[in-house]
Design a protein around this motif. Structure first.
Motif, mmCIF file in Angstrom:
data_model
loop_
_atom_site.group_PDB
_atom_site.id
_atom_site.type_symbol
_atom_site.label_atom_id
_atom_site.label_comp_id
_atom_site.label_asym_id
_atom_site.label_seq_id
_atom_site.Cartn_x
_atom_site.Cartn_y
_atom_site.Cartn_z
ATOM 1 N N THR A 152 38.089 37.834 45.918
ATOM 2 C CA THR A 152 38.148 36.440 46.365
ATOM 3 C C THR A 152 39.268 35.638 45.719
ATOM 4 O O THR A 152 39.448 34.468 46.021
ATOM 5 C CB THR A 152 36.813 35.735 46.078
ATOM 6 N N ASP A 153 40.027 36.244 44.832
ATOM 7 C CA ASP A 153 41.070 35.518 44.097
ATOM 8 C C ASP A 153 42.337 36.367 44.041
ATOM 9 O O ASP A 153 42.757 36.798 42.977
ATOM 10 C CB ASP A 153 40.555 35.202 42.684
ATOM 11 N N LYS A 177 46.092 37.967 43.982
ATOM 12 C CA LYS A 177 47.374 37.607 43.375
ATOM 13 C C LYS A 177 48.235 38.866 43.254
ATOM 14 O O LYS A 177 47.760 39.916 42.825
ATOM 15 C CB LYS A 177 47.171 36.978 42.000
ATOM 16 N N ARG A 197 35.484 39.073 36.109
ATOM 17 C CA ARG A 197 36.838 38.709 35.710
ATOM 18 C C ARG A 197 37.300 39.582 34.574
ATOM 19 O O ARG A 197 36.607 39.789 33.592
ATOM 20 C CB ARG A 197 36.893 37.236 35.289
ATOM 21 N N GLU A 236 49.870 34.222 46.092
ATOM 22 C CA GLU A 236 48.421 34.191 46.202
ATOM 23 C C GLU A 236 47.978 34.100 47.655
ATOM 24 O O GLU A 236 46.791 34.144 47.949
ATOM 25 C CB GLU A 236 47.858 33.021 45.397
ATOM 26 N N SER A 274 44.414 34.454 33.154
ATOM 27 C CA SER A 274 43.524 34.650 34.301
ATOM 28 C C SER A 274 42.144 35.119 33.892
ATOM 29 O O SER A 274 41.253 35.229 34.733
ATOM 30 C CB SER A 274 44.144 35.649 35.286
#
Length: 316
Positions: free
Chosen positions: A35-36, A38, A232, A55, A270
């Motif tokens: 969902t994130d 990069k 994460r 992104e 991050s």
């Protein structure tokens, strides 16, 4: 309509690394941070030359007259060729031609030092997009006829299939209904040859998924690389120029000595919290950096000319 066959078993073939093929991995394709997304795109192979961080998707790296397309806002890509890439988060699809056409290459989280590393047929790569789908409970129905025709055969697929011919369905597919998940379809058995990325939706003919013919011989879903969902990773990215430009280095664990030739001018954290030091082996002045973007030294609370020589992850 003829009742579809149902396939929900795994039959992985041997690992492949030849030109133009995908890598078959035990358990299939995986993504950790869907969902994130990069990615860092570099002008030259082996992560050299100018670089830019993306992104969102890029429809065309080169515009008419050699102009570069806008990346975000008023920023422009500083180059027109793609030599290497680092996928920091998410899963991406790279395309040989502008407008998301031509050969398709699936990019998982990791580093791609040159065009051979992403399985390219050549060094040309002109567009790129992240996959933002639901990666749970993958399910699709494949049809041998266009427009989900009932005259031909169909198959219900719930998992990895290394050779569709062995299921009795065959290799002719002219339409697909992806009910859930994100899938990768391959022209040849054992996840080799041309690959096509299938998001949730209806594909009424092979042209809809970018195919040149109706041959699909193997398929596999993309799965989350975690039983509890995405987590994460502790990670800090250092850049040699302000505003996240120039060369970059990424760290996921405590490092007692950063290369003397690398000078940090901006930073992105991050995952996790970090302490950076202007001396080797965690000595000298120290600066605490929590998750966030730091476009210049002053944003990090550092004086002009400060250097980073070591860093430590804070395990709270």
């Amino acid at each position: 309509m003829q009742k579809p066959k149902t396939v929900a078993w795994e039959n992985l073939g041997p690992e492949m690394s030849a030109l133009g093929t995908a890598f078959s991995r035990e358990g299939g394709r995986k993504v950790e941070f869907p969902t994130d997304p990069k990615v860092v795109v570099y002008e030259k192979p082996f992560f050299e030359g100018k670089c830019v961080e993306l992104e969102t998707g890029m429809c065309s790296f080169v515009m008419e007259g050699g102009e570069t397309e806008e990346a975000t806002g008023d920023d422009h890509l500083p180059f027109t060729s793609v030599g290497s890439m680092k996928v920091l988060r998410g899963i991406w699809v790279a395309y040989e031609k502008p407008g998301f056409t031509g050969h398709q290459y699936l990019l998982e989280e990791g580093e791609y030092r040159d065009w051979k590393a992403w399985g390219g047929y050549n060094g040309e790569l002109q567009s790129l997009r992240p996959i933002l789908g639901d990666f749970s409970n993958a399910h699709m129905i494949m049809y041998s006829e266009k427009n989900f025709g009932s005259k031909g055969s169909s198959i219900d697929v719930l998992g990895i299939v290394a050779n569709l011919k062995e299921t009795g369905y065959g290799v002719k597919t002219q339409s697909i209904n992806v009910l859930s998940g994100v899938w990768v379809a391959y022209e040849n058995p054992d996840f080799t040859g041309e690959q096509y990325i299938l998001d949730k939706g209806f594909y009424t003919s092979f042209e809809d998924w970018g195919g040149k013919n109706c041959k699909i011989s193997s398929v596999q879903p993309i799965c989350l690389d975690s039983f509890t969902g995405p987590r994460r990773r502790n990670q800090i990215h250092l850049f040699s120029e302000p505003q996240f430009q120039g060369h970059s280095q990424s760290f996921e664990e405590t490092t007692s000595q950063i290369d003397d030739s690398f000078s940090t001018k901006s930073c992105r954290v991050s995952g996790g919290s970090w302490v950076v030091y202007d001396g080797e082996n965690f000595t000298g002045n120290q600066y605490v950096l929590e998750e966030g973007h730091y476009p210049c030294l002053s944003a990090m609370g550092c004086p002009p000319g400060a250097t980073f020589k070591s860093l430590r992850f804070i395990d709270v």
